[in-house]
Write an enzyme that holds these catalytic residues in place. Sequence first.
Site, PDB file in Angstrom:
ATOM      1  N   CYS A 203     -13.322  11.674   2.624  1.00  0.00           N
ATOM      2  CA  CYS A 203     -12.478  10.918   1.689  1.00  0.00           C
ATOM      3  C   CYS A 203     -12.294   9.488   2.201  1.00  0.00           C
ATOM      4  CB  CYS A 203     -11.115  11.602   1.508  1.00  0.00           C
ATOM      5  SG  CYS A 203     -10.157  11.733   3.037  1.00  0.00           S
TER       6      CYS A 203
ATOM      7  N   HIS B  77       0.663   5.142   0.352  1.00  0.00           N
ATOM      8  CA  HIS B  77      -0.358   6.048   0.882  1.00  0.00           C
ATOM      9  C   HIS B  77       0.216   7.447   1.027  1.00  0.00           C
ATOM     10  CE1 HIS B  77      -4.175   6.600   3.184  1.00  0.00           C
ATOM     11  NE2 HIS B  77      -3.489   7.574   3.774  1.00  0.00           N
ATOM     12  N   ASP B  78      -0.529   8.442   0.563  1.00  0.00           N
ATOM     13  CA  ASP B  78      -0.131   9.830   0.711  1.00  0.00           C
ATOM     14  C   ASP B  78      -0.897  10.462   1.869  1.00  0.00           C
ATOM     15  OD1 ASP B  78       1.698   9.822  -1.451  1.00  0.00           O
ATOM     16  OD2 ASP B  78       0.034  10.008  -2.860  1.00  0.00           O
TER      17      ASP B  78
ATOM     18  N   CYS C 191      -2.950  12.207   4.707  1.00  0.00           N
ATOM     19  CA  CYS C 191      -4.211  12.942   4.803  1.00  0.00           C
ATOM     20  C   CYS C 191      -4.524  13.067   6.293  1.00  0.00           C
ATOM     21  CB  CYS C 191      -5.333  12.221   4.065  1.00  0.00           C
ATOM     22  SG  CYS C 191      -6.942  13.049   4.226  1.00  0.00           S
TER      23      CYS C 191
ATOM     24  N   ARG D 102       0.857  -1.179   0.000  1.00  0.00           N
ATOM     25  CA  ARG D 102       0.000   0.000   0.000  1.00  0.00           C
ATOM     26  C   ARG D 102       0.900   1.238   0.000  1.00  0.00           C
ATOM     27  NH1 ARG D 102      -4.402   2.989  -1.258  1.00  0.00           N
ATOM     28  NH2 ARG D 102      -4.675   4.732   0.191  1.00  0.00           N
TER      29      ARG D 102
ATOM     30  N   ASP E 233      -3.433  17.922  -9.012  1.00  0.00           N
ATOM     31  CA  ASP E 233      -2.629  17.081  -8.127  1.00  0.00           C
ATOM     32  C   ASP E 233      -1.169  17.453  -8.307  1.00  0.00           C
ATOM     33  OD1 ASP E 233      -1.383  14.877  -6.803  1.00  0.00           O
ATOM     34  OD2 ASP E 233      -3.116  13.625  -7.246  1.00  0.00           O
TER      35      ASP E 233
ATOM     36  N   CYS F 148      -9.373   8.000   2.671  1.00  0.00           N
ATOM     37  CA  CYS F 148      -7.964   7.805   3.035  1.00  0.00           C
ATOM     38  C   CYS F 148      -7.764   6.862   4.222  1.00  0.00           C
ATOM     39  CB  CYS F 148      -7.309   9.155   3.301  1.00  0.00           C
ATOM     40  SG  CYS F 148      -7.201  10.194   1.821  1.00  0.00           S
TER      41      CYS F 148
ATOM     42  N   ARG G  30       1.287  15.628  -6.455  1.00  0.00           N
ATOM     43  CA  ARG G  30       2.076  14.558  -5.832  1.00  0.00           C
ATOM     44  C   ARG G  30       3.113  13.985  -6.788  1.00  0.00           C
ATOM     45  NH1 ARG G  30      -2.806  10.993  -3.591  1.00  0.00           N
ATOM     46  NH2 ARG G  30      -3.726  11.832  -5.511  1.00  0.00           N
TER      47      ARG G  30
END
Length: 539
Positions: free
Chosen positions: A378, A364-365, A367, A362, A447, A380, A449
């Site tokens: 969301c 994951h950014d 949040c 996974r 975005d 997240c 990222r």
Amino acid sequence: MSTASALPVSTESLDSVLAQILLSVQSLQNDYKSLSEKIDSSNTSTVTSIQFLKQKLDIVEKHASLADRDTSALIPTPESVASGTLTEEPSPPISPALLSESQDIIVVSEGKHKHYNNASDKSTRHLSLTSYPGQLGIDPIKLQWGAANPAVRGPIVVTHSQPTFGKRNAMGAHSGPYSIYHALAIAIDELNVDHKPDFTNAQPPVSIGPYPQWGDPDKIVSMDPFGHLAPWLFEDYTKDGIEIRPTIAVTKAHMRLADIENEVRKGNLKVDGKVVLNEQGDLAVTKVAVEPVWYLPGVAKRFGIDEMRLRRSLFEDTGGSYPELITRPDIKVFLPPIGGLTAYIFGDPAKTADPNCRLALRVHDECNGSDVFGSDICTCRPYLIFGIVEAAKEAQNGGSGVVVYFRKEGRALGEVTKYLVYNARKRMGDSAAEYFKRTENIAGVKDMRFQALMPDILHFLGITKIDRMLSMSNMKHDAIISQGIPILERVPIPEDLIPEDSRVEIDAKIHAGYFTDGKVPTLADLQTVKGRQWDDVTY
């Protein structure tokens, strides 16, 4: 910035321009050397940063004229040299405040920074605004990025303390955004500027690598693969007084989350004493914290742009905070003031690189609103918890599970921007059809990222294939595939984990290209997907 205009020039004229610019640079270097020698030779010598700036401006003005043009505004580029043209861009005006004699002075005295409001009390050491190749006292330690042998690769040296300063082969500062707090601690005399860290017993408790990817300059460009071992690998340098700090730290820990305890109670996770330790759902985990270390040629190549374009953008968009991006083309490494990442490894860390073992991943950014405080706008947190559970299961089955947590809050737009977008969404009906438009209206992009650098951590862990990718992101998928790491299965978030108010987000993303094993909503479908309005609670 105004649109640049091309000025056609002959080869002879171009040579003349470049010759005069070279003379100006040489004059700057000679004056700087002379000034440094005078300052260092006397304890009572005092030169303020403003006086230093005035002298440099006078030198540039003296040497930078050509056909009544200000050649400081003529910026040669590889394209202009090849085509016989120069690009003219207006030089920014110099603020009168910069030339004021009453400017505050920052100095160094007796190993600590001090602040003065006037010139009545001066230090014996001047303030360096930048450095140049070949300057007196500048002799960077050789660095060969991508060398598999750390002795050949060399250490990353970035601190400004003595005698390290002249040996630096990297720009920026350690600790990413926290470097500002380091500076603040020095400013208020809570930290001695000459403090040298003692890393006794701080080495990793588990072995990671080395892996073949560490010796490929194209595989890892945004972190130092030897960063977790730096003080011990390069001990000979530290004995000579050169300060070398880790940019990666590895440790072991237990993870306790109420959500995981619920999974144990429901029987979705079994207690095995190795991965899931008890009925409270405590998980055994290896944690890897990483600070960004950018090899600028490699980063530029990853994004398909020119290195000088990258340097200039970084310099200008940070308000000129890192002038060595421009004045030190010989230095190729930059430690940017951005957040890093943490990799959470479930099971034996060595298995991440074993192609015979299954791997669940996974990426994951960050949040903060959802991950920490449970906001339901969301998916997240639900997806993060699902990723942790599936990673732990894979480790229990004899494989390995990895969750990588990047500090890229609000799609790397920041939490303030994210909340402004929330306000705009709610006031305008919060329709899935308008989801990305609200972000673009405020931030200018959907975005930021930019997942091109993300796979570096996978190369660091020796990962060569991913059996189960616990992500729906097409950008993350494409970035990993482009780095030669195959993904065998993509796993979307289960429908029953999607909060009602987050349907706007997830449906808009699926329509835009996110992976799903279900129906892809049409634009007409998105028009009917609405988020919760603010009138549900009144005060």
